[in-house]
Structures are given as structure tokens and as C-alpha cells.
Design an enzyme around this catalytic site. Structure first.
Site, PDB file in Angstrom:
ATOM      1  CE  LYS A 230      -3.845   2.074   2.610  1.00 41.99           C
ATOM      2  NZ  LYS A 230      -4.680   1.958   3.832  1.00 41.99           N
TER       3      LYS A 230
ATOM      4  CB  SER B 187      -7.595   3.717   2.320  1.00 43.83           C
ATOM      5  OG  SER B 187      -6.894   3.249   3.456  1.00 43.83           O
TER       6      SER B 187
ATOM      7  CB  SER C  28      -7.992   0.772   5.351  1.00 39.49           C
ATOM      8  OG  SER C  28      -8.692   1.984   5.469  1.00 39.49           O
TER       9      SER C  28
END
Length: 528
Positions: A109, A184, A208
Site C-alpha cells: 500500500k 483505503s 482499510s
């Protein structure tokens, strides 16, 4: 103090009146006869700050000879997939001597520091910044033999569970273009769900990792608070910070957890975790029982009963949970009414701490601090604020309002967080695990940037069952258990996730239940 006085430089910028000007922002002042002394003390402090600013930073030095970064680049249109799933492409080859992750490919990420790789953080509010250190999880997966193929898109400042908010572009759901991949950790979940990488490591402050896992048909694991060091990962709120893996099966998740867990000598969130290299989650799955005799599993009523839960998601998860009985477990419906307070407790806690973080006021933690990012993102200007996604603006506005109007509320949410943890711990004395839907709905269609409420609406309510476990710190895993039709197009079938939650440090039980379930049942089977 006398040393500070004698060292005040002639070029010191602190001027008369600055003390009063600073205090005006909180509505107080010093007495006139005190002002000169406080100016002198402030000037001495400034010189002290200048001295510290000139000191070299102290960050871990990555082994670039052993793990060189090859061909760092923004992906070309031909390289880009699933909309804008990649943030940067590059190759870092893992330990040539092998390890438990040998042969596995990984994306990270784009809030996880990789030395030499610009970090976008899903935003154009600030320029990309380039870390000088690797996050602990980066070093550990390389040592375990994995190859890192790039950083994957994250949502704007990690402030959304949708996948259209990144300034770099929209991430598409691997099961249906036009639908959310969740957030996210949007890009990584899409890459895993599409089979383009084996594992993604993401951050989870409210869901997330688990929300995009649910939407993209992946296994997403949020470990016990502190099991995996957060060193070198952008923080939303240190109280809620978690990082963990997404993969297409539980065994790969377990292998990754074995490689990245354990205190790293920096992150105080991990002080209570087992020593690095001591966990055997994957081995336990490979050599342990293939059934669940003796397990007691609770189906949490409050996780299903909220109005926003889609009836098909509810029935799919309920049916999947009942199948634990076929595997030898005892399954009962259980109730914990305080679960319903979780979203509100998390919201207040996150807004206050999140706004302080955005303003550069976070403090009180020991660990690796990413000074390059702080220099890049501060101070806020009206120009940068106007470029922010509405959810980031909302965090700032909400947090400043709550701090001004409810000065005791952050402390109260911490106390209530402990209450929620204790109530769940009481439940875990009677049951090994509790289950519920990960998300109340399947992936919705993409939203679009616009007025604040319209922009934020696609994410509203998605974390009603996930955020509470960021507050309590319990390990929680999203496991794909079937499909449900999109409400706006019944011909489109999208994955459904079941969340499995265990007691603190009970990762092995969560993983075992998920592994046994997925080895006996094919979640993609329409007749499940």
C-alpha cells in the site's frame, strides 16, 4: 536554563509581541510585566530548536546492496491495470537464499515507506515525498524471500473506503468494472483479487484492509493491535493503527504474518508482541486438525441486525457461519449490545486524533518517525486545503470542532474503547470466535468527486462492523464466503465477506477457522 540564555543568537527571529500573538489563538494572554521574560525564554527555545534541526536524522539504513531497487517508475498506460491500481512499479528481489515467502509476489500500500520510491499517499495535496528508510514490514518480507513488484494505489490520505478518491485515479473492482474495490487499500486488494500479485500489505485504521478484501474476494487480516510493527507506515491515529496482509487464501495470510510479526525495537505499539520469528501460524494450519471439534463460535446478532445490512449479504454470511457446524464446531447466536456504539466511539476518536495528526500535533509515541513526510505535508495552506478530498477536509473540521467544544471527549472515547474491549473479552471467555458480515453491502458503484456529502456518501456505513475492532484491538479477518447481486444490476454478482474475530493474540484460532472453512467449501460455488 542559563546555558540557553547565554546561547541566544543575535539573528534570533523571535520578536517582541510574538508571545501575545501566539496566545491569542487560544484566547489567553500573559501579564505585561511577564512578557519580556517569556520572549527571552521563547528565543532560547528557538535556538534550541535550530540546534536539533541541524543534527543528522536517525533512521534505519536499508541494505540497498542486498536489496537493490530496480527500475522505479510511474506505470505507463500499458502497464497500468484495473484502472489505476499501481502507484509505482519496480522490482526488489527477496532473499536469494529463500525463506517462507520464497516465490511469492507482493505489492505494498502506498503509505508504506520504501527507500528511494516516491510516495503519493493517494493525494496531490502535497508533493510526493521519497523515504530514506524501509518500513519494517518491507525488510521482513524481503528477508523471507518475497519479491516486491511495486506500491499499489491507496485512497486520498487513506481517508476513504471507496476506490475513486485517489488523486492518481480510480481503482476498479476485479469482479466488475465500474464498482468499488473498497479502500483505503484499494489498489492492492484489486491486484490480489485479480491474481496479479499473491499478497498485499495494507494499513487498517477502521477497516482499510478488511473492507477492500470483502469487496474484492480476498482474505484480509487485521492482526491484534501491535502484533505487526507499524514502523515506517503513515499513521492516521496511533491508537487505531494496524497493518496486515491480504491474499487469496488463509495460508498465504498466515505465511505473511509469520514473516512480519514481532517487536522491531522501534514501535512501542509492538512492545507486547511475541519475538520476531517465533510465530508458527502457517505451520499450525499445515499440520493441525482439519476440522473444528471443540470450537465454540458465536454469530453476533448486532452485526446482522443493523438496517443498512443488505438482506442477501445477511443471509449469505449467516449460512456460511452455520456451516461451521458441519466442521465440528458449536455455533450459537450471541448478543453484545455495546457493539452498536462502536461506530460512534471510533468516529470521535478518529476525528480528534486524525485532525491532530494532519496538523502535525501528534505526539506521545516512541518509534520511527518519517521526517521527510512531515516536511512535505506541513504547513497547510488554503491552496493545499482546497485540493484535499472532502473526507480529509471533514476530518480537520470535525476534529477542530470537537477539540474546541468537547474537551473531554477524546479521553472518554479511550475509556469507552477499553470498555468495548473488556466486554468482548468477556464474550471470548465463552466463545472462541464471533462472526458477522465484514461489510453491510457488496461493492457499490463508484462515486465521484463533487459536493462533500455526495463525495463521501459511497463510503458511509461500510465500517459499521469493522471500525470497532480497531478501537478494541482484537484480531479480525475477512473471509470470502459467496456472492450477492448488485442492488442496481442483479446480473452483476459481487463477493461477500464474513468477518471472523478472536481474542487478543488469538490469531491462530481466527486463521484456523478460516482455513478449515475455505478448504471444505468453495466460496465461488453458487450452490454454497
Amino acid at each position: 536554563m542559563s546555558v540557553l540564555f547565554t546561547s541566544i543568537s543575535q539573528s534570533n527571529p523571535v520578536k517582541k509581541g510574538e508571545v501575545q500573538q501566539l496566545l491569542q489563538s487560544i484566547g489567553v494572554s500573559v501579564e505585561p510585566d511577564e512578557e519580556d521574560d517569556f520572549q527571552t525564554l521563547l528565543a532560547a527555545l528557538h535556538d534550541c530548536a535550530e540546534t536539533v534541526s541541524r543534527l543528522p536524522d536517525y533512521q534505519p539504513v536499508p541494505d540497498l546492496n542486498r536489496y537493490p531497487r530496480q527500475n522505479i517508475r510511474r506505470p505507463t498506460p500499458d502497464e497500468q491495470v484495473l484502472g489505476q491500481a499501481w502507484a509505482h512499479r519496480f522490482l526488489i528481489q527477496g532473499n536469494p537464499d529463500g525463506g517462507i515467502l520464497a516465490g511469492k509476489t507482493i505489492s505494498l500500500k502506498d503509505c508504506i515507506a520504501v527507500a528511494g520510491v516516491p510516495q503519493l499517499l493517494g493525494s496531490d495535496v502535497i508533493p510526493s515525498w521519497t523515504p530514506v528508510s524501509d518500513a519494517t514490514v518491507v525488510t521482513r518480507v524481503l528477508d523471507a524471500g518475497a519479491d516486491i513488484l511495486g506500491t499499489s494505489t491507496c485512497e486520498n490520505f487513506c481517508h476513504s473506503t471507496s476506490s475513486f478518491t485517489s488523486a492518481q485515479g480510480t481503482v476498479e473492482n476485479p469482479f466488475a468494472s465500474g464498482y468499488s474495490a473498497g479502500g483505503s487499500t484499494s489498489g492492492g486488494a484489486a491486484l490480489v483479487g485479480a491474481g496479479l500479485v499473491d499478497i498485499t500489505i495494507g494499513g487498517d485504521q477502521g477497516g482499510s484492509v478488511r473492507v477492500p478484501a470483502s469487496f474484492c474476494g480476498c482474505v484480509g487480516f487485521k492482526p491484534t493491535y501491535g502484533l505487526v510493527p507499524y514502523s515506517g507506515i503513515t499513521s492516521g491515529d496511533a491508537v487505531n493503527d494496524h497493518t496486515g496482509p491480504l491474499a487469496r487464501n488463509v495460508l498465504d495470510v498466515a505465511l505473511c504474518l509469520d514473516s512480519i510479526s514481532g517487536y522491531d525495537g522501534m514501535d512501542d505499539r509492538s512492545l507486547g508482541s511475541p519475538p520476531h520469528g517465533s510465530t508458527t501460524y502457517a505451520q499450525a494450519l499445515q499440520t493441525g486438525p482439519t476440522r473444528l471439534e471443540g470450537f465454540k463460535i458465536g454469530i453476533l446478532a448486532e452485526g446482522f441486525e443493523q438496517e443498512i445490512v443488505d438482506p442477501v449479504v445477511k443471509s449469505t454470511v449467516w449460512a456460511a457461519a452455520c456451516k461451521f457446524t458441519d466442521l465440528g464446531a458449536t455455533v450459537d447466536e450471541v448478543s453484545l449490545p455495546e457493539h452498536l456504539h462502536g461506530p460512534a466511539i471510533w468516529t470521535i476518536q478518529q476525528r480528534i486524533a486524525g485532525s491532530q495528526n494532519l496538523l502535525g500535533h501528534a505526539h506521545g509515541r516512541r518509534g520511527l518517525s518519517m521526517t521527510e513526510m512531515d516536511r512535505a505535508r506541513l504547513p497547510w495552506t488554503n491552496e493545499s486545503f482546497q485540493r484535499a478530498f472532502p473526507s480529509t477536509k471533514n476530518v480537520l473540521i470535525n476534529g477542530m470542532y470537537l477539540t474546541a467544544r468537547f474537551p473531554d471527549l477524546y479521553s472518554k472515547t479511550n475509556n469507552w474503547g477499553r470498555k468495548l474491549r473488556d466486554r468482548y473479552n468477556e464474550l471470548f471467555t465463552k466463545y472462541d470466535l464471533v462472526v458477522m458480515p465484514t461489510t453491510p453491502v457488496v461493492a457499490p458503484r463508484h462515486g465521484k468527486w463533487g459536493l462533500p456529502i455526495d463525495s463521501i456518501r459511497p463510503s458511509m456505513g461500510l465500517t459499521i462492523n469493522t471500525a470497532i475492532f480497531n478501537v478494541t484491538g482484537h484480531p479480525a479477518m475477512s473471509l470470502p464466503v459467496g456472492f450477492a447481486p448488485s442492488p442496481d444490476d442483479p446480473q452483476i454478482r459481487l463477493p461477500v465477506g464474513m468477518q471472523i474475530v478472536g481474542g487478543w493474540w488469538k490469531e491462530s484460532e481466527v486463521l484456523r477457522a478460516g482455513h478449515v472453512w475455505e478448504t471444505h467449501f468453495n466460496w465461488k460455488d453458487t450452490d454454497l
